[in-house]
Design a protein around this motif. Structure first.
Motif, PDB file in Angstrom:
ATOM      1  N   GLU A 217       0.808  -1.216   0.000  1.00 27.31           N
ATOM      2  CA  GLU A 217       0.000   0.000   0.000  1.00 27.31           C
ATOM      3  C   GLU A 217       0.844   1.269   0.000  1.00 27.31           C
ATOM      4  OE1 GLU A 217      -2.575  -0.213   3.332  1.00 27.31           O
ATOM      5  OE2 GLU A 217      -3.651  -2.001   2.635  1.00 27.31           O
ATOM      6  N   TRP A 218       2.162   1.106  -0.132  1.00 27.46           N
ATOM      7  CA  TRP A 218       3.029   2.289  -0.081  1.00 27.46           C
ATOM      8  C   TRP A 218       2.917   3.120  -1.357  1.00 27.46           C
ATOM      9  CZ3 TRP A 218       6.005   3.471   4.209  1.00 27.46           C
ATOM     10  CH2 TRP A 218       6.868   4.548   4.078  1.00 27.46           C
ATOM     11  N   ASN A 219       3.005   2.469  -2.514  1.00 28.07           N
ATOM     12  CA  ASN A 219       2.880   3.124  -3.823  1.00 28.07           C
ATOM     13  C   ASN A 219       3.946   4.215  -3.998  1.00 28.07           C
ATOM     14  OD1 ASN A 219       2.080   4.009  -6.327  1.00 28.07           O
ATOM     15  ND2 ASN A 219      -0.096   4.101  -5.812  1.00 28.07           N
ATOM     16  N   GLU A 220       5.161   3.762  -4.295  1.00 26.79           N
ATOM     17  CA  GLU A 220       6.272   4.697  -4.451  1.00 26.79           C
ATOM     18  C   GLU A 220       6.057   5.672  -5.610  1.00 26.79           C
ATOM     19  OE1 GLU A 220       9.893   2.557  -4.783  1.00 26.79           O
ATOM     20  OE2 GLU A 220       9.998   2.061  -2.641  1.00 26.79           O
ATOM     21  N   ASP A 221       5.500   5.184  -6.710  1.00 29.74           N
ATOM     22  CA  ASP A 221       5.312   6.057  -7.869  1.00 29.74           C
ATOM     23  C   ASP A 221       4.377   7.219  -7.539  1.00 29.74           C
ATOM     24  OD1 ASP A 221       6.966   4.469  -9.335  1.00 29.74           O
ATOM     25  OD2 ASP A 221       5.362   3.320 -10.283  1.00 29.74           O
ATOM     26  N   LYS A 222       3.314   6.930  -6.808  1.00 34.60           N
ATOM     27  CA  LYS A 222       2.365   7.987  -6.449  1.00 34.60           C
ATOM     28  C   LYS A 222       3.016   8.997  -5.519  1.00 34.60           C
ATOM     29  CE  LYS A 222      -1.931   9.226  -7.149  1.00 34.60           C
ATOM     30  NZ  LYS A 222      -2.462   9.437  -8.509  1.00 34.60           N
ATOM     31  N   ARG A 223       3.791   8.509  -4.577  1.00 37.81           N
ATOM     32  CA  ARG A 223       4.469   9.424  -3.662  1.00 37.81           C
ATOM     33  C   ARG A 223       5.527  10.261  -4.380  1.00 37.81           C
ATOM     34  NH1 ARG A 223       4.670   7.575   2.293  1.00 37.81           N
ATOM     35  NH2 ARG A 223       2.897   6.157   2.476  1.00 37.81           N
ATOM     36  N   MET A 224       6.209   9.670  -5.348  1.00 40.20           N
ATOM     37  CA  MET A 224       7.178  10.440  -6.120  1.00 40.20           C
ATOM     38  C   MET A 224       6.494  11.525  -6.932  1.00 40.20           C
ATOM     39  SD  MET A 224      10.321   9.544  -5.557  1.00 40.20           S
ATOM     40  CE  MET A 224      11.122  10.286  -6.971  1.00 40.20           C
ATOM     41  N   GLU A 225       5.318  11.254  -7.440  1.00 36.76           N
ATOM     42  CA  GLU A 225       4.563  12.276  -8.163  1.00 36.76           C
ATOM     43  C   GLU A 225       4.217  13.447  -7.241  1.00 36.76           C
ATOM     44  OE1 GLU A 225       1.185  10.494  -9.918  1.00 36.76           O
ATOM     45  OE2 GLU A 225       2.320   9.289 -11.361  1.00 36.76           O
ATOM     46  N   ARG A 226       3.807  13.136  -6.012  1.00 36.12           N
ATOM     47  CA  ARG A 226       3.498  14.194  -5.059  1.00 36.12           C
ATOM     48  C   ARG A 226       4.737  15.011  -4.730  1.00 36.12           C
ATOM     49  NH1 ARG A 226       1.202  10.778  -0.348  1.00 36.12           N
ATOM     50  NH2 ARG A 226       1.603  12.727   0.765  1.00 36.12           N
ATOM     51  N   TRP A 227       5.884  14.328  -4.597  1.00 30.32           N
ATOM     52  CA  TRP A 227       7.119  15.056  -4.298  1.00 30.32           C
ATOM     53  C   TRP A 227       7.531  15.937  -5.464  1.00 30.32           C
ATOM     54  CZ3 TRP A 227      12.219  14.853  -6.230  1.00 30.32           C
ATOM     55  CH2 TRP A 227      13.158  15.561  -5.460  1.00 30.32           C
ATOM     56  N   PHE A 228       7.361  15.465  -6.696  1.00 32.95           N
ATOM     57  CA  PHE A 228       7.709  16.279  -7.856  1.00 32.95           C
ATOM     58  C   PHE A 228       6.769  17.473  -7.993  1.00 32.95           C
ATOM     59  CE2 PHE A 228      10.520  13.029  -9.780  1.00 32.95           C
ATOM     60  CZ  PHE A 228      11.531  13.882 -10.182  1.00 32.95           C
ATOM     61  N   MET A 229       5.548  17.356  -7.519  1.00 32.90           N
ATOM     62  CA  MET A 229       4.658  18.513  -7.526  1.00 32.90           C
ATOM     63  C   MET A 229       5.213  19.614  -6.625  1.00 32.90           C
ATOM     64  SD  MET A 229       0.897  16.688  -7.415  1.00 32.90           S
ATOM     65  CE  MET A 229       0.108  18.282  -7.120  1.00 32.90           C
ATOM     66  N   VAL A 230       5.702  19.242  -5.443  1.00 31.07           N
ATOM     67  CA  VAL A 230       6.333  20.227  -4.562  1.00 31.07           C
ATOM     68  C   VAL A 230       7.605  20.773  -5.199  1.00 31.07           C
ATOM     69  CG1 VAL A 230       7.317  20.589  -2.272  1.00 31.07           C
ATOM     70  CG2 VAL A 230       5.359  19.058  -2.556  1.00 31.07           C
ATOM     71  N   HIS A 231       8.371  19.909  -5.858  1.00 35.51           N
ATOM     72  CA  HIS A 231       9.594  20.341  -6.537  1.00 35.51           C
ATOM     73  C   HIS A 231       9.283  21.382  -7.604  1.00 35.51           C
ATOM     74  CE1 HIS A 231      12.457  19.954  -9.937  1.00 35.51           C
ATOM     75  NE2 HIS A 231      13.354  19.982  -8.977  1.00 35.51           N
ATOM     76  N   ASP A 232       8.210  21.192  -8.352  1.00 39.49           N
ATOM     77  CA  ASP A 232       7.846  22.159  -9.388  1.00 39.49           C
ATOM     78  C   ASP A 232       7.375  23.476  -8.785  1.00 39.49           C
ATOM     79  OD1 ASP A 232       8.442  20.271 -11.319  1.00 39.49           O
ATOM     80  OD2 ASP A 232       6.406  19.474 -11.365  1.00 39.49           O
ATOM     81  N   GLN A 233       6.643  23.398  -7.670  1.00 39.28           N
ATOM     82  CA  GLN A 233       6.185  24.621  -7.022  1.00 39.28           C
ATOM     83  C   GLN A 233       7.345  25.403  -6.408  1.00 39.28           C
ATOM     84  OE1 GLN A 233       3.269  23.298  -4.191  1.00 39.28           O
ATOM     85  NE2 GLN A 233       1.862  22.536  -5.763  1.00 39.28           N
ATOM     86  N   ALA A 234       8.407  24.706  -6.014  1.00 40.32           N
ATOM     87  CA  ALA A 234       9.559  25.361  -5.384  1.00 40.32           C
ATOM     88  C   ALA A 234      10.438  26.089  -6.386  1.00 40.32           C
ATOM     89  CB  ALA A 234      10.393  24.335  -4.617  1.00 40.32           C
ATOM     90  N   ARG A 235      10.160  25.959  -7.673  1.00 33.71           N
ATOM     91  CA  ARG A 235      10.961  26.662  -8.675  1.00 33.71           C
ATOM     92  C   ARG A 235      10.795  28.167  -8.579  1.00 33.71           C
ATOM     93  NH1 ARG A 235      13.082  23.660 -12.901  1.00 33.71           N
ATOM     94  NH2 ARG A 235      12.458  21.475 -13.001  1.00 33.71           N
ATOM     95  N   ASP A 236       9.685  28.631  -8.035  1.00 37.74           N
ATOM     96  CA  ASP A 236       9.456  30.067  -7.911  1.00 37.74           C
ATOM     97  C   ASP A 236      10.181  30.667  -6.712  1.00 37.74           C
ATOM     98  OD1 ASP A 236       7.772  29.932 -10.120  1.00 37.74           O
ATOM     99  OD2 ASP A 236       5.998  29.544  -8.886  1.00 37.74           O
ATOM    100  N   LEU A 237      10.743  29.843  -5.840  1.00 37.02           N
ATOM    101  CA  LEU A 237      11.457  30.320  -4.659  1.00 37.02           C
ATOM    102  C   LEU A 237      12.945  30.460  -4.960  1.00 37.02           C
ATOM    103  CD1 LEU A 237       9.774  27.999  -1.986  1.00 37.02           C
ATOM    104  CD2 LEU A 237       9.217  30.387  -2.469  1.00 37.02           C
ATOM    105  N   PRO A 238      13.681  31.206  -4.129  1.00 36.82           N
ATOM    106  CA  PRO A 238      15.149  31.232  -4.279  1.00 36.82           C
ATOM    107  C   PRO A 238      15.716  29.826  -4.179  1.00 36.82           C
ATOM    108  CG  PRO A 238      14.415  32.964  -2.792  1.00 36.82           C
ATOM    109  CD  PRO A 238      13.205  32.137  -3.093  1.00 36.82           C
ATOM    110  N   PRO A 239      16.853  29.557  -4.807  1.00 40.44           N
ATOM    111  CA  PRO A 239      17.350  28.173  -4.885  1.00 40.44           C
ATOM    112  C   PRO A 239      17.481  27.471  -3.541  1.00 40.44           C
ATOM    113  CG  PRO A 239      18.598  29.587  -6.355  1.00 40.44           C
ATOM    114  CD  PRO A 239      17.711  30.483  -5.567  1.00 40.44           C
ATOM    115  N   LEU A 240      18.123  28.109  -2.566  1.00 42.12           N
ATOM    116  CA  LEU A 240      18.345  27.430  -1.282  1.00 42.12           C
ATOM    117  C   LEU A 240      17.055  27.284  -0.492  1.00 42.12           C
ATOM    118  CD1 LEU A 240      20.469  26.069   0.348  1.00 42.12           C
ATOM    119  CD2 LEU A 240      21.020  28.250   1.438  1.00 42.12           C
TER     120      LEU A 240
END
Length: 399
Positions: A217-240
């Motif tokens: 029930e872990w579903n790594e692919d689904k969790r990676m998709e959620r993490w990449f959504m945060v990664h895409d949203q963080a592009r608008d912030l300063p790098p660090l």
């Protein structure tokens, strides 16, 4: 549960963010220093100074051990150095093999292109899957990041890059379909034992792996998709600041069951991709070790972000001190090169000592193609300090 990447309290993060930015920028500038005119003897490949190139090699070993320390496992860096050279003095433990896997992956990320680690093929390779087994890609609507990559990549047009991305997604879809079709159907098996009959259902193999090892029930692919959504949203912030948010999202979502240590390396790759660290792959685990666990795992997100920024500052300052220590050791050892033959093994010996936390006679003999007696002579000429105090299985290093 969806990770909320908004509502960041900038007033509380401004001071630690500026301090971490300054320390990381000074470290990257120091690592990328090429040297002044007339210092050719101090340079190695890519024009880097000997101590800088040695620190980069050492940081991979230290980060691998620190990553497992954060996971609650202890691996000695001396054992990792010998295991990497395939010269173990005892049977490798499970923790040691995991540390070596982290070491190899970190080297792979550092040697690749800045954008490779976060690409579809890069994520699939780092997860240990087929090169085309990745349907997780960053959001196409995210703004493109300007990178100074190789000339071949710069010459490619935007249409060619989009076409290659479409081909990669198509290959991933075809590969996954082929694997699903090739997977045998699992049926209930009935067998008799004594007078009674029992029905045993074979366990199905989950997309992540064996259900005895991976939670179905872990579903790594689904969790990676959620993490990449945060990664895409963080592009608008300063790098660090974006890196801090992405690291916190990895700790909160926990995409991979058995590769949690991959998160900080992906965060370092993100900083390298955005051009914040051009000369090295950032090392955070050394600083995270100094932060108490109750701060790294606090319920308040601002506390966790401040803890990460402080870890970046501590790691960068400690790395600068280590580089200066290696620079001083290099100056002392290079004095022994005066009036030496051009075929002397001492320059190679200096490079080896700078690039390893410790060396043994067998390791020196293997790397420099000399005998073990010759390795002992080189150690005696350089005056390197013995670290173990033993009569056998001795090791030397810069103390």
């Amino acid at each position: 549960m969806v990770y909320d990447s908004g509502n960041i309290s900038l007033n509380d993060l401004l001071r630690p963010l500026v301090a971490a930015e300054d320390a990381l920028a000074r470290l990257d500038d120091r690592v990328g220093r090429k040297g002044d005119f007339g210092e050719g003897s101090r340079r190695l490949r890519e024009g880097l100074l000997r101590e800088n190139d040695g620190w980069i090699a050492r940081s991979h070993f230290m980060e691998a051990c620190n990553a497992l320390w954060l996971a609650g496992e202890l691996v000695h860096v001396e054992d990792l150095v010998l295991h990497d050279a395939r010269m173990d003095i005892r049977t490798p433990t499970h923790e040691l093999t995991r540390a070596h896997a982290i070491l190899r992956i970190r080297r792979q990320i550092a040697a690749g292109a800045p954008a490779w680690a976060l690409s579809a093929k890069g994520i699939a390779s780092l997860r240990g899957r087929a090169a085309t087994d990745a349907l997780i890609v960053p959001d196409e609507s995210a703004p493109a990041v300007e990178l100074e990559t190789s000339i071949e990549q710069e010459n490619k047009s935007e249409a060619e890059n989009e076409f290659e991305g479409e081909l990669a997604r198509l290959d991933a879809l075809l590969d996954r379909s082929a694997r699903l079709l090739a997977q045998p159907s699992v049926k209930d098996e009935t067998f008799k034992k004594g007078r009674g009959e029992k029905t045993v259902a074979s366990a199905e193999v989950t997309p992540d792996g064996d259900p005895l090892v991976y939670d179905p029930e872990w579903n790594e692919d689904k969790r990676m998709e959620r993490w990449f959504m945060v990664h895409d949203q963080a592009r608008d912030l300063p790098p660090l600041l974006g890196a801090a948010v992405v690291w916190d999202a990895w700790e909160d979502i926990e995409p991979l069951q058995h590769q949690h240590w991959l998160g900080p390396m992906l965060v370092s790759a993100m900083l390298r991709e955005r051009g914040k660290t051009r000369s090295h792959l950032a090392a955070f685990n050394a600083g995270l070790r100094t932060i108490p666990r109750d701060r790294r795992r606090a319920r308040d997100r601002t506390t966790r972000l401040i803890a990460f920024l402080e870890a970046v500052q501590v790691s960068s300052v400690a790395s600068l001190r280590e580089i200066e220590r290696l620079s001083l050791a290099r100056l002392q050892m290079e004095r022994k090169l005066k009036d030496r033959r051009s075929t002397s093994s001492l320059p190679g010996m200096i490079d080896l000592i700078l690039s390893r936390p410790m060396v043994s006679t067998a390791l020196i003999a293997k790397e420099l193609k000399v005998t073990q007696r010759g390795a002992l002579n080189l150690i005696a000429e350089l005056g390197v300090r013995e670290m173990t105090g033993r009569g056998r299985y001795r090791a030397w290093g810069i103390v």
